[in-house]
Design an enzyme around this catalytic site. Structure first.
Site, PDB file in Angstrom:
ATOM      1  N   CYS A 155       0.852  -1.185   0.000  1.00 10.24           N
ATOM      2  CA  CYS A 155       0.000   0.000   0.000  1.00 10.24           C
ATOM      3  C   CYS A 155       0.889   1.237   0.000  1.00 10.24           C
ATOM      4  CB  CYS A 155      -0.925   0.093   1.197  1.00 10.24           C
ATOM      5  SG  CYS A 155      -2.036  -1.281   1.383  1.00 10.24           S
ATOM      6  N   ARG A 204       3.337  -0.159  -5.254  1.00  7.21           N
ATOM      7  CA  ARG A 204       3.125  -0.732  -3.924  1.00  7.21           C
ATOM      8  C   ARG A 204       1.783  -1.452  -3.823  1.00  7.21           C
ATOM      9  NH1 ARG A 204       6.755   1.590  -0.382  1.00  7.21           N
ATOM     10  NH2 ARG A 204       5.520   0.926   1.400  1.00  7.21           N
ATOM     11  N   TRP A 235      -3.052  -2.535  -1.559  1.00  8.08           N
ATOM     12  CA  TRP A 235      -2.803  -3.941  -1.869  1.00  8.08           C
ATOM     13  C   TRP A 235      -3.490  -4.689  -0.731  1.00  8.08           C
ATOM     14  CZ3 TRP A 235      -0.488  -8.140   0.552  1.00  8.08           C
ATOM     15  CH2 TRP A 235      -0.230  -9.241  -0.262  1.00  8.08           C
ATOM     16  N   ASN A 245      -0.721   2.151   5.934  1.00 12.12           N
ATOM     17  CA  ASN A 245       0.061   1.109   5.269  1.00 12.12           C
ATOM     18  C   ASN A 245       0.588   0.199   6.369  1.00 12.12           C
ATOM     19  OD1 ASN A 245       1.903  -0.393   3.725  1.00 12.12           O
ATOM     20  ND2 ASN A 245       3.493   1.154   3.988  1.00 12.12           N
ATOM     21  N   GLY A 246       0.362  -1.104   6.254  1.00 17.84           N
ATOM     22  CA  GLY A 246       0.855  -2.034   7.269  1.00 17.84           C
ATOM     23  C   GLY A 246      -0.244  -3.009   7.664  1.00 17.84           C
ATOM     24  N   GLU A 252      14.246 -18.737 -11.439  1.00 16.77           N
ATOM     25  CA  GLU A 252      13.874 -17.352 -11.730  1.00 16.77           C
ATOM     26  C   GLU A 252      13.077 -17.262 -13.035  1.00 16.77           C
ATOM     27  OE1 GLU A 252      13.587 -14.747 -10.203  1.00 16.77           O
ATOM     28  OE2 GLU A 252      13.570 -13.157 -11.694  1.00 16.77           O
ATOM     29  N   LYS A 266       9.288 -15.803 -13.312  1.00 19.38           N
ATOM     30  CA  LYS A 266       8.889 -14.703 -14.216  1.00 19.38           C
ATOM     31  C   LYS A 266       7.651 -15.111 -15.009  1.00 19.38           C
ATOM     32  CE  LYS A 266      10.468 -11.803 -12.941  1.00 19.38           C
ATOM     33  NZ  LYS A 266      11.360 -11.809 -11.848  1.00 19.38           N
ATOM     34  N   GLU A 291       4.508 -15.223 -12.743  1.00 19.50           N
ATOM     35  CA  GLU A 291       4.056 -13.909 -12.268  1.00 19.50           C
ATOM     36  C   GLU A 291       3.262 -13.131 -13.294  1.00 19.50           C
ATOM     37  OE1 GLU A 291       6.999 -11.481  -9.639  1.00 19.50           O
ATOM     38  OE2 GLU A 291       8.079 -12.327 -11.329  1.00 19.50           O
ATOM     39  N   HIS A 312      13.300 -37.807  -9.948  1.00 18.62           N
ATOM     40  CA  HIS A 312      12.917 -38.176  -8.578  1.00 18.62           C
ATOM     41  C   HIS A 312      11.482 -37.770  -8.260  1.00 18.62           C
ATOM     42  CE1 HIS A 312      16.951 -39.473  -7.742  1.00 18.62           C
ATOM     43  NE2 HIS A 312      17.405 -38.337  -8.262  1.00 18.62           N
ATOM     44  N   LYS A 367       5.138  -4.292  -5.839  1.00 23.17           N
ATOM     45  CA  LYS A 367       6.586  -4.198  -6.017  1.00 23.17           C
ATOM     46  C   LYS A 367       7.320  -4.172  -4.676  1.00 23.17           C
ATOM     47  CE  LYS A 367       9.936  -3.090  -9.087  1.00 23.17           C
ATOM     48  NZ  LYS A 367      10.317  -4.427  -9.558  1.00 23.17           N
TER      49      LYS A 367
HETATM   50  C1  F6R Z   1       9.513 -10.963  -8.614  1.00 20.99           C
HETATM   51  C2  F6R Z   1       9.791 -10.060  -7.538  1.00 20.99           C
HETATM   52  C3  F6R Z   1       9.657 -10.548  -6.157  1.00 20.99           C
HETATM   53  C4  F6R Z   1      10.654  -9.851  -5.250  1.00 20.99           C
HETATM   54  C5  F6R Z   1      10.373 -10.207  -3.789  1.00 20.99           C
HETATM   55  C6  F6R Z   1      11.370  -9.571  -2.861  1.00 20.99           C
HETATM   56  O1  F6R Z   1       9.620 -10.369  -9.867  1.00 20.99           O
HETATM   57  O2  F6R Z   1      10.112  -8.923  -7.767  1.00 20.99           O
HETATM   58  O3  F6R Z   1       9.778 -11.925  -6.069  1.00 20.99           O
HETATM   59  O4  F6R Z   1      11.945 -10.232  -5.588  1.00 20.99           O
HETATM   60  O5  F6R Z   1       9.088  -9.781  -3.453  1.00 20.99           O
HETATM   61  O6  F6R Z   1      11.362  -8.200  -3.006  1.00 20.99           O
HETATM   62  P1  F6R Z   1      12.649  -7.324  -2.732  1.00 20.99           P
HETATM   63  O7  F6R Z   1      13.668  -7.705  -3.725  1.00 20.99           O
HETATM   64  O8  F6R Z   1      12.168  -5.912  -2.892  1.00 20.99           O
HETATM   65  O9  F6R Z   1      13.074  -7.621  -1.323  1.00 20.99           O
END
Ligand code: F6R
Length: 614
Positions: free
Chosen positions: A2, A27, A77, A103-104, A487, A491, A494, A510, A609
């Site tokens: 948020c 956010r 969020w 926020n929180g 990773e 991607k 997501e 396995h 994010k």
């Molecule tokens: C995926 C992504 C998330 C962040 C994770 C940690 O694209 O961005 O998996 O890597 O939420 O966030 P940070 O890096 O900000 O601690």
């Protein structure tokens, strides 16, 4: 998560709030709202969905919007309750005198709610924030003063919060409070700003005060007062904000994600710039351990979440190889609820693009208390995590707007290469001198190779289209590219919502092999190096189960090509540096699949994010 924003001054508050919220969309973006104060009246406007919906709502409210100069705003969020208009912030008390954005997470909101219901409070939303609004209003009933009401209320609240509150009886102020959630107050001439993060206010001011945990502040047009937990008036340092007003243009790309993928060559150039001078040892000015302390490091713990965790896993390979120090990599959310073993000889590396991830912050605080040296690798040198660092390695990848991390991952990985080289050279491990010399040369050449790969990405787009109708994928790799498989799968999940799972290729037989058939494509990363033949055998096993095979490789013998249905060739690169190129192919594949499916690439559903809740 948020984002919260507040404004008091001479400008049209609604404009500052909406612009600020648009900079905080990373956010969260499931609903938004603002409250505007005008002549001791508070007008609240909210909308479900993206910020544009709120902008539409405000079009009919021009009269209020043009004449209010005090307001608070929020972009959500959802944590408690669905992302509906009623659950959107701001929230109020029954008599609507007090209005609050938050926020929180308020952990004891159920107990507080039951208590407040006894006093006749009626709740309309499912949120924890509404409980805080009632609580502060209830305290206001006792103190008749918004500052005192906030100070009394926060003492009863458990959990994390950044609050902005306004009250009809005190129409010339915004009262703020903070605990374990970021809050910055921007200073202007005859105006002040409040925000969860700098991008929301940077176009108006370069001076700010960071509120610390347990502090409460009163923000007026021409003054700011900060009080500590005991109610004493204190002075926080005024800081110069580290950003230029940022252009957040897509520069002609369809999405920020595609633009950010294309910026990775320059990101690498920036990070390595000035680091390799002649044949000298690498310089990491911000790394604060002495040579003696480095020689005494008995173990390294890397703590991170999500994509940053995968960067950490690449780091484990390189640091163990070149610095000969054992490295554990752990998800912060698991690290915090275990009796972890760490002491002053443990080097702890926290990795985070946002620097605000709640789980990683908690883990870092815990281990810092044990006396370990804390290195933070982050894209935000102004973040909470950066402030906890003993050694800060800022990666400066530039603002990353797209929720899916791409260039920040690259920046983290490259910083870990530099750190591994630094530790090896400081320890004077002569046996790696030649290899490190080659690695440095390759790092210098890397940006051009990244750009070469990006220029030749047409076939990745075609492959993406061909495979976009599959519902499940398996990604496999071994060795240093195992994290690349994780990773790449993350991607794809997501941004396209396709079920993709990464495995160490050796693990396929396995269990996961049971899922293979013609409907389960397998993407395999094969690089020339120690595990090449092994991964190739794993590919044969997959093919024998009729799985479609996509290879991502820098070399494939002619005789082996027929095994693959499709191939993505990356430029020649050593095994040790290959994660930095392979990941770009996987980012592009995920991007083009999601784009072909018409998904909201930059703001995928349910994500944010900055993950500021545990
Ligand atoms: C995926 C992504 C998330 C962040 C994770 C940690 O694209 O961005 O998996 O890597 O939420 O966030 P940070 O890096 O900000 O601690």
């Amino acid at each position: 998560m948020c984002g919260i924003i507040g404004y008091i001054g001479d400008k049209k508050a609604s404009e500052v709030l909406i612009t600020g919220l648009s900079r905080l969309e990373y956010r969260g973006y499931d609903s938004a709202g603002i409250a505007l104060m005008k002549n001791k009246d508070i007008f609240i406007y909210k909308a479900e969905g993206k910020l544009n919906n709120l902008v539409e709502v405000l079009k009919d409210k021009k009269n209020i919007c043009d004449s209010s100069h005090i307001g608070i705003g929020h972009i959500r969020w959802a944590t408690h309750g669905l992302p509906t208009t009623v659950n959107a912030h701001p929230h109020t008390c029954n008599c609507k005198s007090l209005t609050l954005v938050h926020n929180g997470i308020i952990e004891n909101y159920q107990e507080l709610k039951e208590e407040l219901e006894k006093y006749g409070c009626k709740f309309v939303s499912q949120t924890d924030t509404e409980v805080a609004a009632h609580l502060i209003a209830h305290e206001y009933g006792k103190y008749k003063n918004l500052l005192k009401a906030m100070q009394a209320a926060v003492k009863k609240i458990q959990g994390a919060f950044a609050f902005c509150a306004i009250h009809k009886n005190e129409p010339d102020k915004i009262v703020v409070a903070k605990r374990n959630a970021p809050l910055v107050i921007g200073l202007g001439e005859n105006e002040n700003f409040i925000a969860s993060d700098i991008p929301a206010i940077i176009e108006y001011t370069k001076k700010a005060i960071y509120l610390n945990d347990y502090q409460v502040g009163v923000v007026e047009k021409n003054s700011i007062e900060i009080y500590d937990d005991d109610g004493h008036l204190i002075q926080n340092k005024i800081e110069h904000l580290p950003f230029e007003a940022m252009s957040i243009s897509k520069m002609g790309y369809k999405h920020f994600m595609l633009k950010e993928i294309h910026e990775q060559g320059d990101v690498v150039r920036n990070i390595i710039s000035g680091k390799f001078v002649g044949s000298d040892k690498i310089q990491l000015e911000n790394f604060k351990l002495t040579n003696n302390e480095i020689n005494n490091i008995s173990r390294i713990q890397i703590i991170a979440c999500g994509t940053s965790l995968h960067a950490g896993m690449v780091g484990k390979y390189i640091i163990e190889k070149y610095a000969k120090i054992p490295v554990d990599v752990e998800a912060s959310s698991e690290y915090i609820y275990r009796d972890t073993i760490a002491d002053k000889n443990t080097l702890v590396i926290g990795i985070s693009q946002s620097g605000e991830t709640a789980d990683t912050i908690t883990a870092i605080k815990q281990v810092k208390a044990k006396g370990s040296h804390i290195v933070i690798i982050t894209n935000r040198a102004d973040s909470t995590m950066a402030r906890l660092a003993d050694s800060l390695l800022p990666v400066n990848a530039g603002i990353e707007v797209s929720v899916a991390a791409t260039k920040s991952y690259m920046a983290q990985v490259i910083s870990l290469y530099l750190l591994a080289i630094y530790l090896s050279e400081e320890k004077d491990l002569k046996e790696y001198k030649d290899e490190i010399k080659k690695l440095k040369k390759e790092l210098v050449e890397l940006p051009n190779k990244i750009e070469q790969l990006l220029e030749n990405s047409k076939n990745i787009k075609e492959i993406a289209k061909k495979y976009s109708s599959y519902k499940n994928f398996i990604f496999i790799a071994r060795g240093i590219n195992y994290p690349s498989a994780l990773e790449g799968a993350l991607k794809l999940k997501e941004i396209s919502y396709i079920n993709a799972t990464g495995y160490g290729a050796g693990e396929l037989k396995h269990g996961p092999i049971a899922m293979l058939d013609e409907n389960m494509p397998v993407l395999a990363i094969l690089n020339t190096g120690v595990v090449y033949d092994k991964v190739l055998s794993n590919c044969e096993e997959a093919k024998a189960r009729q799985a479609k095979l996509i290879g991502v490789t820098n070399y494939l013998a002619n005789k082996d090509k027929a095994l693959f249905d499709d191939l993505i060739m990356i430029p020649t690169v050593s095994d040790i540096l290959s994660p930095a190129l392979n990941i770009i192919a996987l980012q592009l594949l995920a991007y083009y699949i999601a784009e072909y499916l018409g998904k909201d690439v930059d703001q995928p559903r349910n994500l944010a994010k900055s993950v500021t809740v545990e």
